[in-house]
Motif scaffolding. Structure first.
Motif, PDB file in Angstrom:
ATOM      1  N   GLY A   5     -62.551  26.024 106.994  1.00  0.00           N
ATOM      2  CA  GLY A   5     -63.537  24.912 106.867  1.00  0.00           C
ATOM      3  C   GLY A   5     -63.098  23.790 106.750  1.00  0.00           C
ATOM      4  N   PRO A   6     -64.031  22.234 106.823  1.00  0.00           N
ATOM      5  CA  PRO A   6     -62.725  21.503 106.264  1.00  0.00           C
ATOM      6  C   PRO A   6     -63.706  21.186 105.205  1.00  0.00           C
ATOM      7  CG  PRO A   6     -65.972  21.233 106.378  1.00  0.00           C
ATOM      8  CD  PRO A   6     -65.248  22.521 107.024  1.00  0.00           C
ATOM      9  N   TRP A   7     -62.634  20.115 104.357  1.00  0.00           N
ATOM     10  CA  TRP A   7     -62.319  19.492 102.562  1.00  0.00           C
ATOM     11  C   TRP A   7     -61.442  20.561 102.384  1.00  0.00           C
ATOM     12  CZ3 TRP A   7     -65.459  19.700  98.070  1.00  0.00           C
ATOM     13  CH2 TRP A   7     -64.389  19.180  97.291  1.00  0.00           C
ATOM     14  N   LYS A   8     -61.911  21.304 101.558  1.00  0.00           N
ATOM     15  CA  LYS A   8     -61.307  22.413 100.218  1.00  0.00           C
ATOM     16  C   LYS A   8     -62.511  23.468 100.375  1.00  0.00           C
ATOM     17  CE  LYS A   8     -59.484  20.175  96.655  1.00  0.00           C
ATOM     18  NZ  LYS A   8     -59.757  19.508  95.472  1.00  0.00           N
ATOM     19  N   LEU A   9     -63.295  23.576 101.624  1.00  0.00           N
ATOM     20  CA  LEU A   9     -64.438  24.443 101.946  1.00  0.00           C
ATOM     21  C   LEU A   9     -64.026  25.354 102.887  1.00  0.00           C
ATOM     22  CD1 LEU A   9     -67.516  22.168 102.368  1.00  0.00           C
ATOM     23  CD2 LEU A   9     -66.318  23.554 100.633  1.00  0.00           C
ATOM     24  N   GLY A  10     -64.838  26.991 102.394  1.00  0.00           N
ATOM     25  CA  GLY A  10     -64.163  28.416 102.900  1.00  0.00           C
ATOM     26  C   GLY A  10     -64.521  29.270 102.732  1.00  0.00           C
ATOM     27  N   GLY A  11     -63.934  30.298 103.101  1.00  0.00           N
ATOM     28  CA  GLY A  11     -64.287  32.250 102.097  1.00  0.00           C
ATOM     29  C   GLY A  11     -64.818  32.516 103.152  1.00  0.00           C
ATOM     30  N   LEU A  12     -65.560  31.931 104.146  1.00  0.00           N
ATOM     31  CA  LEU A  12     -67.216  32.524 105.277  1.00  0.00           C
ATOM     32  C   LEU A  12     -66.898  33.358 105.507  1.00  0.00           C
ATOM     33  CD1 LEU A  12     -69.694  29.869 104.679  1.00  0.00           C
ATOM     34  CD2 LEU A  12     -69.862  32.373 103.567  1.00  0.00           C
ATOM     35  N   PRO A  13     -67.009  34.768 106.804  1.00  0.00           N
ATOM     36  CA  PRO A  13     -67.038  35.405 107.772  1.00  0.00           C
ATOM     37  C   PRO A  13     -66.480  34.623 108.924  1.00  0.00           C
ATOM     38  CG  PRO A  13     -69.251  35.716 106.993  1.00  0.00           C
ATOM     39  CD  PRO A  13     -68.276  34.324 106.773  1.00  0.00           C
ATOM     40  N   GLY A  14     -66.368  33.397 108.762  1.00  0.00           N
ATOM     41  CA  GLY A  14     -66.384  32.703 110.235  1.00  0.00           C
ATOM     42  C   GLY A  14     -66.047  31.491 109.668  1.00  0.00           C
ATOM     43  N   LEU A  15     -65.834  30.337 110.646  1.00  0.00           N
ATOM     44  CA  LEU A  15     -65.404  28.686 110.253  1.00  0.00           C
ATOM     45  C   LEU A  15     -66.286  27.914 110.234  1.00  0.00           C
ATOM     46  CD1 LEU A  15     -62.682  26.975 111.016  1.00  0.00           C
ATOM     47  CD2 LEU A  15     -63.523  26.805 113.064  1.00  0.00           C
ATOM     48  N   ILE A  16     -66.553  27.047 108.824  1.00  0.00           N
ATOM     49  CA  ILE A  16     -67.703  26.551 108.510  1.00  0.00           C
ATOM     50  C   ILE A  16     -67.375  25.203 109.505  1.00  0.00           C
ATOM     51  CG2 ILE A  16     -68.830  25.078 106.603  1.00  0.00           C
ATOM     52  CD1 ILE A  16     -67.604  26.423 104.741  1.00  0.00           C
ATOM     53  N   LEU A  17     -68.617  25.150 110.779  1.00  0.00           N
ATOM     54  CA  LEU A  17     -68.706  24.396 111.278  1.00  0.00           C
ATOM     55  C   LEU A  17     -69.596  22.781 110.756  1.00  0.00           C
ATOM     56  CD1 LEU A  17     -69.390  25.670 114.547  1.00  0.00           C
ATOM     57  CD2 LEU A  17     -66.962  24.691 113.872  1.00  0.00           C
ATOM     58  N   ALA A  18     -70.180  22.880 110.088  1.00  0.00           N
ATOM     59  CA  ALA A  18     -70.936  22.236 109.439  1.00  0.00           C
ATOM     60  C   ALA A  18     -71.156  21.877 107.937  1.00  0.00           C
ATOM     61  CB  ALA A  18     -72.073  21.882 109.255  1.00  0.00           C
ATOM     62  N   ALA A  19     -71.205  21.020 106.894  1.00  0.00           N
ATOM     63  CA  ALA A  19     -71.761  21.096 105.512  1.00  0.00           C
ATOM     64  C   ALA A  19     -72.331  20.514 104.970  1.00  0.00           C
ATOM     65  CB  ALA A  19     -70.075  22.299 104.908  1.00  0.00           C
ATOM     66  N   SER A  20     -72.770  20.443 104.025  1.00  0.00           N
ATOM     67  CA  SER A  20     -73.779  19.181 103.527  1.00  0.00           C
ATOM     68  C   SER A  20     -73.491  19.540 102.181  1.00  0.00           C
ATOM     69  CB  SER A  20     -75.345  18.442 104.072  1.00  0.00           C
ATOM     70  OG  SER A  20     -75.926  20.257 103.671  1.00  0.00           O
ATOM     71  N   GLU A  21     -74.082  18.487 100.639  1.00  0.00           N
ATOM     72  CA  GLU A  21     -74.069  18.912  99.634  1.00  0.00           C
ATOM     73  C   GLU A  21     -75.528  18.461  98.971  1.00  0.00           C
ATOM     74  OE1 GLU A  21     -73.779  16.575  96.919  1.00  0.00           O
ATOM     75  OE2 GLU A  21     -73.540  15.039  98.475  1.00  0.00           O
ATOM     76  N   SER A  22     -75.927  18.725  98.246  1.00  0.00           N
ATOM     77  CA  SER A  22     -77.908  18.531  97.717  1.00  0.00           C
ATOM     78  C   SER A  22     -77.209  16.982  97.519  1.00  0.00           C
ATOM     79  CB  SER A  22     -77.821  19.643  96.620  1.00  0.00           C
ATOM     80  OG  SER A  22     -77.508  18.956  95.741  1.00  0.00           O
ATOM     81  N   ARG A  23     -76.912  16.420  97.202  1.00  0.00           N
ATOM     82  CA  ARG A  23     -77.307  14.937  96.848  1.00  0.00           C
ATOM     83  C   ARG A  23     -76.747  14.328  97.812  1.00  0.00           C
ATOM     84  NH1 ARG A  23     -73.303  14.703  91.362  1.00  0.00           N
ATOM     85  NH2 ARG A  23     -72.366  15.741  92.827  1.00  0.00           N
ATOM     86  N   HIS A  24     -76.799  14.537  99.182  1.00  0.00           N
ATOM     87  CA  HIS A  24     -76.550  14.064 100.149  1.00  0.00           C
ATOM     88  C   HIS A  24     -75.543  12.200 100.395  1.00  0.00           C
ATOM     89  CE1 HIS A  24     -80.240  15.954 100.941  1.00  0.00           C
ATOM     90  NE2 HIS A  24     -81.230  15.045  99.751  1.00  0.00           N
TER      91      HIS A  24
END
Length: 205
Positions: free
Chosen positions: A111-130
């Motif tokens: 996924g983007p940045w350092k994100l990953g580890g899910l059973p599919g490619l991360i196509l969008a991500a956001s954090e709770s503080r926006h």
């Protein structure tokens, strides 16, 4: 800021599609130029993440760490991103709560940045503080294999924690931090302090 909050609440109340909300955040805060940082995964060896960044357009830094592990919790929710059906997952990671949308049609644990580890490619991500969000805009099939070129001699080597402290110093007092990096030895009392959450700073214990 109050106008932003009003617009944000309006978007959330009239449209239940999570992608509309992510797109609103991207259009509101997204940089047209983008950041200078780059993330190399499984470089220089499998299981290693190499992160590079630039301060003041002159100082190039890099550090290595193990590719992070994520304790994702699958959640109810689905959407479609660039034509791919996506599912929702949430996790806590280094001081932030991330919501990710991943597609099983793209079976890559990345996924983007350092994100990953899910059973599919991360196509969008956001954090709770926006403060930060990512949304895929397209996928291109390459005609031939490309070689990733990374030149470690170009960078000043650091550690994850030391680089985060440097970022904090830089955004509080750019003048004196830059002089320190240049080795000039010149300093002056800090000017008006700035509060800035620079480049997805991680919280290292």
């Amino acid at each position: 800021f109050e106008q932003f909050l009003h617009q944000r609440d309006s978007v959330k109340s009239v449209n239940t599609d999570p992608m509309s909300y992510l797109q609103f955040l991207a259009n509101t805060f997204g940089s047209k130029k983008g950041r200078e940082y780059e993330v190399y995964k499984h470089i220089p060896q499998k299981g290693t993440l190499t992160y590079t960044d630039v301060l003041h357009n002159d100082f190039f830094f890099c550090y290595e760490e193990s590719i992070p592990t994520f304790s994702w919790k699958l959640a109810d929710g689905d959407t479609i991103i660039i034509g791919y059906p996506c599912h929702k997952a949430v996790c806590q990671f280094r001081g932030r709560t991330w919501t990710a949308w991943y597609s099983l049609d793209l079976p890559f644990d990345n996924g983007p940045w350092k994100l990953g580890g899910l059973p599919g490619l991360i196509l969008a991500a956001s954090e709770s503080r926006h403060e930060f969000s990512f949304v895929a805009t397209g996928i291109e099939q390459m005609r031939q294999t490309a070689t990733i070129c990374f030149q470690p001699k170009r960078y000043l080597r650091s550690t994850p924690a030391k680089f985060q402290h440097l970022l904090e110093d830089y955004w509080k007092d750019q003048w004196n931090t830059t002089n320190r990096l240049q080795g000039s030895g010149y300093s002056e009392p800090p000017k008006a302090q700035r509060t800035f959450n620079a480049c997805l700073m991680d919280k290292y214990e």
